[in-house]
Motif scaffolding. Structure first.
Motif, PDB file in Angstrom:
ATOM      1  N   MET A  79      -8.251   0.238  -3.038  1.00  0.00           N
ATOM      2  CA  MET A  79      -8.616   1.223  -2.022  1.00  0.00           C
ATOM      3  C   MET A  79      -7.816   2.505  -2.227  1.00  0.00           C
ATOM      4  SD  MET A  79      -8.879  -1.071   1.473  1.00  0.00           S
ATOM      5  CE  MET A  79      -9.263   0.389   2.446  1.00  0.00           C
ATOM      6  N   LYS A  80      -8.466   3.635  -2.005  1.00  0.00           N
ATOM      7  CA  LYS A  80      -7.764   4.907  -2.040  1.00  0.00           C
ATOM      8  C   LYS A  80      -6.848   4.995  -0.822  1.00  0.00           C
ATOM      9  CE  LYS A  80     -11.455   7.459  -4.388  1.00  0.00           C
ATOM     10  NZ  LYS A  80     -12.403   8.608  -4.311  1.00  0.00           N
ATOM     11  N   PHE A  81      -5.806   5.841  -0.944  1.00  0.00           N
ATOM     12  CA  PHE A  81      -4.858   5.924   0.158  1.00  0.00           C
ATOM     13  C   PHE A  81      -5.513   6.353   1.456  1.00  0.00           C
ATOM     14  CE2 PHE A  81      -2.216   8.428   2.939  1.00  0.00           C
ATOM     15  CZ  PHE A  81      -1.312   7.451   3.322  1.00  0.00           C
ATOM     16  N   ARG A  82      -6.396   7.363   1.401  1.00  0.00           N
ATOM     17  CA  ARG A  82      -7.024   7.838   2.636  1.00  0.00           C
ATOM     18  C   ARG A  82      -7.820   6.728   3.297  1.00  0.00           C
ATOM     19  NH1 ARG A  82     -11.315  12.255   2.808  1.00  0.00           N
ATOM     20  NH2 ARG A  82     -11.821  11.109   4.714  1.00  0.00           N
ATOM     21  N   ASP A  83      -8.412   5.835   2.473  1.00  0.00           N
ATOM     22  CA  ASP A  83      -9.180   4.721   3.035  1.00  0.00           C
ATOM     23  C   ASP A  83      -8.260   3.694   3.687  1.00  0.00           C
ATOM     24  OD1 ASP A  83     -11.551   5.874   2.131  1.00  0.00           O
ATOM     25  OD2 ASP A  83     -11.429   4.866   0.186  1.00  0.00           O
ATOM     26  N   LYS A  84      -7.077   3.518   3.115  1.00  0.00           N
ATOM     27  CA  LYS A  84      -6.106   2.591   3.705  1.00  0.00           C
ATOM     28  C   LYS A  84      -5.633   3.110   5.064  1.00  0.00           C
ATOM     29  CE  LYS A  84      -4.211   0.909  -0.709  1.00  0.00           C
ATOM     30  NZ  LYS A  84      -2.992   0.824  -1.542  1.00  0.00           N
ATOM     31  N   ALA A  85      -5.326   4.400   5.105  1.00  0.00           N
ATOM     32  CA  ALA A  85      -4.858   4.990   6.361  1.00  0.00           C
ATOM     33  C   ALA A  85      -5.952   4.945   7.419  1.00  0.00           C
ATOM     34  CB  ALA A  85      -4.411   6.432   6.118  1.00  0.00           C
ATOM     35  N   THR A  86      -7.170   5.251   7.018  1.00  0.00           N
ATOM     36  CA  THR A  86      -8.299   5.196   7.953  1.00  0.00           C
ATOM     37  C   THR A  86      -8.488   3.787   8.483  1.00  0.00           C
ATOM     38  OG1 THR A  86      -9.413   7.005   6.778  1.00  0.00           O
ATOM     39  CG2 THR A  86     -10.771   5.636   8.218  1.00  0.00           C
ATOM     40  N   LEU A  87      -8.434   2.822   7.592  1.00  0.00           N
ATOM     41  CA  LEU A  87      -8.595   1.425   7.997  1.00  0.00           C
ATOM     42  C   LEU A  87      -7.507   1.008   8.971  1.00  0.00           C
ATOM     43  CD1 LEU A  87      -9.891  -1.384   7.731  1.00  0.00           C
ATOM     44  CD2 LEU A  87      -8.399  -1.788   5.759  1.00  0.00           C
ATOM     45  N   ALA A  88      -6.272   1.430   8.717  1.00  0.00           N
ATOM     46  CA  ALA A  88      -5.157   1.037   9.579  1.00  0.00           C
ATOM     47  C   ALA A  88      -5.357   1.536  11.006  1.00  0.00           C
ATOM     48  CB  ALA A  88      -3.848   1.569   9.006  1.00  0.00           C
ATOM     49  N   VAL A  89      -5.754   2.798  11.155  1.00  0.00           N
ATOM     50  CA  VAL A  89      -5.983   3.337  12.499  1.00  0.00           C
ATOM     51  C   VAL A  89      -7.154   2.627  13.159  1.00  0.00           C
ATOM     52  CG1 VAL A  89      -6.592   5.387  13.832  1.00  0.00           C
ATOM     53  CG2 VAL A  89      -5.016   5.582  11.894  1.00  0.00           C
ATOM     54  N   ARG A  90      -8.187   2.361  12.383  1.00  0.00           N
ATOM     55  CA  ARG A  90      -9.348   1.658  12.937  1.00  0.00           C
ATOM     56  C   ARG A  90      -8.958   0.245  13.394  1.00  0.00           C
ATOM     57  NH1 ARG A  90     -15.536   1.291  10.637  1.00  0.00           N
ATOM     58  NH2 ARG A  90     -16.223  -0.430  11.984  1.00  0.00           N
ATOM     59  N   LEU A  91      -8.184  -0.447  12.587  1.00  0.00           N
ATOM     60  CA  LEU A  91      -7.748  -1.798  12.972  1.00  0.00           C
ATOM     61  C   LEU A  91      -6.887  -1.758  14.231  1.00  0.00           C
ATOM     62  CD1 LEU A  91      -6.870  -3.433   9.519  1.00  0.00           C
ATOM     63  CD2 LEU A  91      -8.868  -3.874  10.965  1.00  0.00           C
ATOM     64  N   ARG A  92      -6.104  -0.684  14.371  1.00  0.00           N
ATOM     65  CA  ARG A  92      -5.264  -0.573  15.573  1.00  0.00           C
ATOM     66  C   ARG A  92      -6.135  -0.473  16.818  1.00  0.00           C
ATOM     67  NH1 ARG A  92      -3.376  -1.012  19.528  1.00  0.00           N
ATOM     68  NH2 ARG A  92      -1.326  -0.388  20.361  1.00  0.00           N
ATOM     69  N   LEU A  93      -7.219   0.287  16.743  1.00  0.00           N
ATOM     70  CA  LEU A  93      -8.104   0.408  17.905  1.00  0.00           C
ATOM     71  C   LEU A  93      -8.913  -0.868  18.119  1.00  0.00           C
ATOM     72  CD1 LEU A  93      -9.364   4.089  17.533  1.00  0.00           C
ATOM     73  CD2 LEU A  93      -7.622   3.192  19.068  1.00  0.00           C
ATOM     74  N   GLU A  94      -9.331  -1.490  17.036  1.00  0.00           N
ATOM     75  CA  GLU A  94     -10.104  -2.726  17.158  1.00  0.00           C
ATOM     76  C   GLU A  94      -9.258  -3.877  17.682  1.00  0.00           C
ATOM     77  OE1 GLU A  94     -13.580  -2.058  13.768  1.00  0.00           O
ATOM     78  OE2 GLU A  94     -11.786  -3.194  13.245  1.00  0.00           O
ATOM     79  N   ALA A 126       2.571   4.946  14.240  1.00  0.00           N
ATOM     80  CA  ALA A 126       2.460   5.610  12.933  1.00  0.00           C
ATOM     81  C   ALA A 126       3.462   5.018  11.944  1.00  0.00           C
ATOM     82  CB  ALA A 126       2.689   7.111  13.088  1.00  0.00           C
ATOM     83  N   ASP A 127       4.663   4.733  12.423  1.00  0.00           N
ATOM     84  CA  ASP A 127       5.683   4.146  11.549  1.00  0.00           C
ATOM     85  C   ASP A 127       5.278   2.757  11.085  1.00  0.00           C
ATOM     86  OD1 ASP A 127       8.298   4.026  10.275  1.00  0.00           O
ATOM     87  OD2 ASP A 127       8.844   2.624  11.872  1.00  0.00           O
ATOM     88  N   ARG A 128       4.719   1.954  11.997  1.00  0.00           N
ATOM     89  CA  ARG A 128       4.274   0.612  11.622  1.00  0.00           C
ATOM     90  C   ARG A 128       3.181   0.684  10.556  1.00  0.00           C
ATOM     91  NH1 ARG A 128       5.119  -3.564  15.336  1.00  0.00           N
ATOM     92  NH2 ARG A 128       4.411  -4.918  13.657  1.00  0.00           N
ATOM     93  N   ILE A 129       2.284   1.663  10.687  1.00  0.00           N
ATOM     94  CA  ILE A 129       1.208   1.815   9.707  1.00  0.00           C
ATOM     95  C   ILE A 129       1.771   2.199   8.350  1.00  0.00           C
ATOM     96  CG2 ILE A 129      -0.759   3.256   9.045  1.00  0.00           C
ATOM     97  CD1 ILE A 129      -1.530   3.372  12.008  1.00  0.00           C
ATOM     98  N   TRP A 130       2.631   3.212   8.323  1.00  0.00           N
ATOM     99  CA  TRP A 130       3.191   3.651   7.048  1.00  0.00           C
ATOM    100  C   TRP A 130       4.008   2.544   6.381  1.00  0.00           C
ATOM    101  CZ3 TRP A 130       1.878   7.301   3.925  1.00  0.00           C
ATOM    102  CH2 TRP A 130       1.268   8.466   4.401  1.00  0.00           C
ATOM    103  N   THR A 131       4.780   1.824   7.191  1.00  0.00           N
ATOM    104  CA  THR A 131       5.585   0.733   6.641  1.00  0.00           C
ATOM    105  C   THR A 131       4.688  -0.355   6.071  1.00  0.00           C
ATOM    106  OG1 THR A 131       7.369   1.184   8.223  1.00  0.00           O
ATOM    107  CG2 THR A 131       7.350  -0.982   7.162  1.00  0.00           C
ATOM    108  N   ALA A 132       3.624  -0.699   6.801  1.00  0.00           N
ATOM    109  CA  ALA A 132       2.708  -1.741   6.334  1.00  0.00           C
ATOM    110  C   ALA A 132       1.986  -1.326   5.056  1.00  0.00           C
ATOM    111  CB  ALA A 132       1.685  -2.061   7.429  1.00  0.00           C
ATOM    112  N   LEU A 133       1.785  -0.010   4.882  1.00  0.00           N
ATOM    113  CA  LEU A 133       1.104   0.484   3.688  1.00  0.00           C
ATOM    114  C   LEU A 133       2.068   0.685   2.520  1.00  0.00           C
ATOM    115  CD1 LEU A 133      -1.441   3.061   5.175  1.00  0.00           C
ATOM    116  CD2 LEU A 133      -1.833   0.682   4.484  1.00  0.00           C
ATOM    117  N   GLY A 134       3.347   0.348   2.746  1.00  0.00           N
ATOM    118  CA  GLY A 134       4.303   0.379   1.645  1.00  0.00           C
ATOM    119  C   GLY A 134       5.009   1.695   1.425  1.00  0.00           C
ATOM    120  N   ASP A 135       5.086   2.541   2.448  1.00  0.00           N
ATOM    121  CA  ASP A 135       5.759   3.824   2.288  1.00  0.00           C
ATOM    122  C   ASP A 135       7.240   3.615   1.975  1.00  0.00           C
ATOM    123  OD1 ASP A 135       6.259   6.654   2.474  1.00  0.00           O
ATOM    124  OD2 ASP A 135       7.108   6.275   4.459  1.00  0.00           O
TER     125      ASP A 135
END
Length: 230
Positions: A79-94, A126-135
């Motif tokens: 997955m491209k990075f933008r798709d990972k970030a988009t997915l993370a925010v979507r999963l947070r709302l879902e 936002a921090d949880r998302i970035w950490t989960a994505l391996g920042d």
């Protein structure tokens, strides 16, 4: 991995959620949750000293936990990075099972006396998302990434609260546009860094910013630390 929650805290939160649609995250909701759960008031107050405010914070953080669990269960390879970030925010709302609880929480944290708590929660998401994505950033980018994603997340939540489209399709389209805007900003920043003339102009400010470091160790507040000049 899903965290193990204190069963007493869970019972109080579940009882509170039954009353939030009627009384919001209020003292009346907290008292009703205590009464309906059968938990001793002194125990409830020890767990949630600020009453419903702390319950609302717990509700939000559990949503973050669920988002991380879903992310970890998803194959992100390829997955491209933008798709990972988009997915993370979507999963947070879902991960939200009670939209009205979020709506009431938005009202609560919009109050001046609770705005700092609300900002900390959004930053934490936002921090949880970035950490989960391996920042792994440890400089000023640690802050700019989280600040930018905080803006994306908060604006998307507000849009989502008013979205009545089928399966929230309008929200997902809005989210994709916001992520696209962020990627354009990053593109411009990269172009500026690659420009020899502008690179010299911004050399001083860039040096100063390079001395800003991410917080050392796990923290739930915003300040960082400044590197010792070499």
């Amino acid at each position: 991995m899903t965290p193990e929650y204190d069963p007493t805290e869970t019972a109080l939160l579940e009882a509170a959620l039954l009353n939030v649609p009627f009384d919001g995250w209020s003292e009346d909701t907290f008292k009703a949750a205590v009464s309906e759960s059968g938990i001793e008031p002194v125990v409830a107050r020890a767990l949630f000293p600020r009453g419903a405010l702390d319950l609302a914070i717990s509700f939000h953080r559990r949503g973050d936990d669920e988002m991380v669990r879903r992310l970890e269960a998803t194959d992100l390879s390829g997955m491209k990075f933008r798709d990972k970030a988009t997915l993370a925010v979507r999963l947070r709302l879902e991960a939200v099972e009670d939209r009205e609880a979020v709506r009431r929480g938005t009202t609560l944290f919009a109050l001046p006396m609770h705005a700092a708590d609300g900002a900390k929660l959004i930053w934490g998401t936002a921090d949880r998302i970035w950490t989960a994505l391996g920042d792994t950033s440890d400089d000023i980018n640690w802050y700019t990434k989280r600040a930018t994603l905080s803006g994306v997340y908060s604006s998307t939540v507000l849009y989502w609260l008013g979205d009545d489209s089928l399966e929230n399709q309008a929200t997902w389209a809005f989210l994709d546009r916001r992520i696209g805007d962020v990627m354009q900003i990053e593109k411009v920043k990269a172009q500026l860094r690659g420009n020899p003339l502008l690179g010299r102009v911004f050399a001083g400010p860039a040096w100063v910013l390079s001395k800003v470091k991410a917080p050392a160790g796990a923290r739930d507040d915003l300040p960082g630390r400044q590197a010792t000049p070499s």
